[in-house]
Motif scaffolding. Structure first.
Motif, PDB file in Angstrom:
ATOM      1  N   GLN A 137      13.372  -2.313   0.336  1.00  0.00           N
ATOM      2  CA  GLN A 137      13.723  -2.983  -0.901  1.00  0.00           C
ATOM      3  C   GLN A 137      14.407  -4.316  -0.605  1.00  0.00           C
ATOM      4  O   GLN A 137      14.875  -4.570   0.504  1.00  0.00           O
ATOM      5  CB  GLN A 137      14.633  -2.070  -1.729  1.00  0.00           C
ATOM      6  N   HIS A 158       9.003  -1.054  -0.047  1.00  0.00           N
ATOM      7  CA  HIS A 158      10.014  -0.785   0.973  1.00  0.00           C
ATOM      8  C   HIS A 158       9.718  -1.600   2.235  1.00  0.00           C
ATOM      9  O   HIS A 158       8.560  -1.739   2.615  1.00  0.00           O
ATOM     10  CB  HIS A 158      10.058   0.711   1.309  1.00  0.00           C
ATOM     11  N   ALA A 199       6.171   2.522   5.160  1.00  0.00           N
ATOM     12  CA  ALA A 199       4.745   2.539   4.829  1.00  0.00           C
ATOM     13  C   ALA A 199       4.501   2.551   3.322  1.00  0.00           C
ATOM     14  O   ALA A 199       3.362   2.366   2.878  1.00  0.00           O
ATOM     15  CB  ALA A 199       4.079   3.763   5.463  1.00  0.00           C
ATOM     16  N   LYS A 200       5.562   2.746   2.531  1.00  0.00           N
ATOM     17  CA  LYS A 200       5.407   2.818   1.086  1.00  0.00           C
ATOM     18  C   LYS A 200       5.546   1.440   0.446  1.00  0.00           C
ATOM     19  O   LYS A 200       6.315   0.607   0.933  1.00  0.00           O
ATOM     20  CB  LYS A 200       6.459   3.760   0.490  1.00  0.00           C
ATOM     21  N   PRO A 201       4.809   1.192  -0.644  1.00  0.00           N
ATOM     22  CA  PRO A 201       4.976  -0.085  -1.366  1.00  0.00           C
ATOM     23  C   PRO A 201       6.412  -0.256  -1.846  1.00  0.00           C
ATOM     24  O   PRO A 201       7.057   0.703  -2.269  1.00  0.00           O
ATOM     25  CB  PRO A 201       4.019   0.066  -2.562  1.00  0.00           C
ATOM     26  N   ASP A 232       8.162   6.401   7.509  1.00  0.00           N
ATOM     27  CA  ASP A 232       7.509   6.878   6.284  1.00  0.00           C
ATOM     28  C   ASP A 232       7.857   5.982   5.091  1.00  0.00           C
ATOM     29  O   ASP A 232       6.989   5.649   4.281  1.00  0.00           O
ATOM     30  CB  ASP A 232       7.922   8.322   5.992  1.00  0.00           C
ATOM     31  N   LEU A 233       9.126   5.607   4.989  1.00  0.00           N
ATOM     32  CA  LEU A 233       9.534   4.714   3.905  1.00  0.00           C
ATOM     33  C   LEU A 233       8.878   3.345   4.050  1.00  0.00           C
ATOM     34  O   LEU A 233       8.391   2.760   3.079  1.00  0.00           O
ATOM     35  CB  LEU A 233      11.057   4.535   3.924  1.00  0.00           C
TER      36      LEU A 233
END
Length: 406
Positions: A320, A318, A314-316, A311-312
């Motif tokens: 980091q 990440h 898939a996020k912009p 889930d992380l």
């Protein structure tokens, strides 16, 4: 009867000896027959979370990998995780809790130098091994402490020395503009930068030291521009770095700007903060890993991150920028525990750390500790960044500064 009495006495002595052995083992905090308890901590919230959130995620997934492979000498690693919010008071409170309440065997944490340094006194008093995550932590590493090891993502001394070496060797700079913080953090990198410059006769410095909380960078940038250096080196945190880069662009600056690794926690955010890619036309970023995220050597790390945190991932934004930094400290902890043997003690772990050398396959150089230097990495790489694409500059650039005592 006499023989029977002797046998009984021997049996009693054996039982007593066994009991004493178990008592010694039980006296070592955080160790059971099946587990090793480790305190893991970093900023997981607040304005400094980009320095630690995914770093902790990386360490967690590596420790889990080790557990799935059978643990260390038959023991599984049990983590107690704390959020330090990049704040000295919060970090010291977290460390005290982990040691005094959770009774961890060792500490593995810290992504902000000032916060880490604040914990040195307590760590030494408690005699607990402390292996940092990605903090520079020079103030906790020099002079060397028996209990503290770090700089996996490079010390501030090595930051400054490496940046000057890159500016002189690759950018062919003779006149160097240099902006650092007006605190101990800034003094550390400037000390090694000036040391490195002296190795190149004819190199000159124009230094501006600014507050980490500065809001208007016009004055220091005008002074730097007046000195007319060939390159500008920035060793500040992310926020003042963005202000400086934006102001330099507004003033028509076209010469190279090189940003230290500690100022580039989130390059996507950096582009936004400087007002767009136009401010990054002649811009370089220091890093301490072996290559770009696309490098085949790092593929297994990013693949593991996607597996553990889909889930992380898939996020912009990440993972980091500092995510990979969490694995080498965890590797070091595991290696030291292995070398400590099937009956580990804190003293055995400390003895292993004192002579540990580890090629992680992740960082720009090997992690290497000696009895007189507990800062693990001295080398860095550099990338040209135009706001969208990163171009790796061949080779790594090493700082030559070494601690000599007082």
């Amino acid at each position: 009867m006499k023989f029977s009495t002797i046998k009984k006495a021997a049996l009693c002595m054996a039982v007593v000896g066994l009991g004493l052995g178990q008592a010694v083992q039980a006296a070592e905090p955080g160790i059971t027959d099946t587990t090793i308890k480790i305190g893991l901590f970093s900023p997981l919230s607040g304005p400094g979370m980009a320095y630690g959130f995914d770093v902790v995620n990386a360490a967690k997934m590596y420790y889990d990998k080790i557990n799935k492979e059978g643990g260390v000498n038959g023991r599984k690693i049990e983590l107690v995780v704390e959020d330090t919010r990049c704040n000295a008071n919060d970090l010291v409170a977290a460390v005290k809790k982990l040691v005094e309440q959770d009774h961890v065997f060792l500490l593995n944490g810290g992504s902000c130098s000032a916060a880490v340094v604040a914990a040195r006194e307590f760590v030494e008093r408690s005699k607990v091994p402390f292996i940092m995550l990605n903090a520079s932590g020079d103030g906790a590493l020099y002079p060397p402490s028996k209990y503290i090891y770090g700089a996996f993502s490079i010390s501030q001394h090595a930051v400054g020395g490496s940046m000057v070496e890159f500016a002189v060797d690759h950018l062919k700079a003779k006149k160097i503009g240099y902006i650092n913080h007006d605190d101990a953090y800034g003094t550390w990198n400037l000390t090694a930068a000036e040391f490195q410059a002296k190795k190149h006769p004819g190199t000159t410095f124009s230094v501006q030291s600014i507050s980490p909380n500065i809001n208007d960078v016009t004055a220091p940038m005008l002074k730097v521009r007046a000195a007319n250096p060939d390159v500008l080196l920035l060793t500040t945190y992310a926020r003042p770095a963005a202000l400086i880069i934006k102001k330099a662009h507004e003033l028509g600056w076209t010469k190279p700007i090189v940003l230290a690794v500690n100022g580039a926690a989130d390059v996507t955010q950096l582009v936004e903060n400087v007002g767009g890619a136009a401010a990054l036309k002649n811009f370089y970023i220091q890093d301490v890993v072996v290559g770009l995220p696309s490098d085949p050597k790092l593929k297994w790390v990013y693949d593991m991150y996607k597996q553990y945190y889909p889930d992380l991932a898939a996020k912009p934004g990440h993972p980091q920028s500092y995510m990979t930094y969490g694995i080498p400290p965890a590797m070091t902890v595991v290696q030291a525990l292995k070398e400590a043997g099937p009956q580990p003690t804190r003293e055995k772990v400390l003895a292993a750390l004192e002579h540990l050398k580890l090629d992680t396959g992740i960082m720009a150089g090997p992690i290497e500790f000696t009895p007189t230097d507990h800062a693990g990495q001295k080398a860095a790489i550099y990338m040209k960044f135009d706001g969208t694409n990163k171009e790796l500059i061949p080779g790594s650039f090493k700082s030559d500064w070494t601690y000599t005592g007082k």
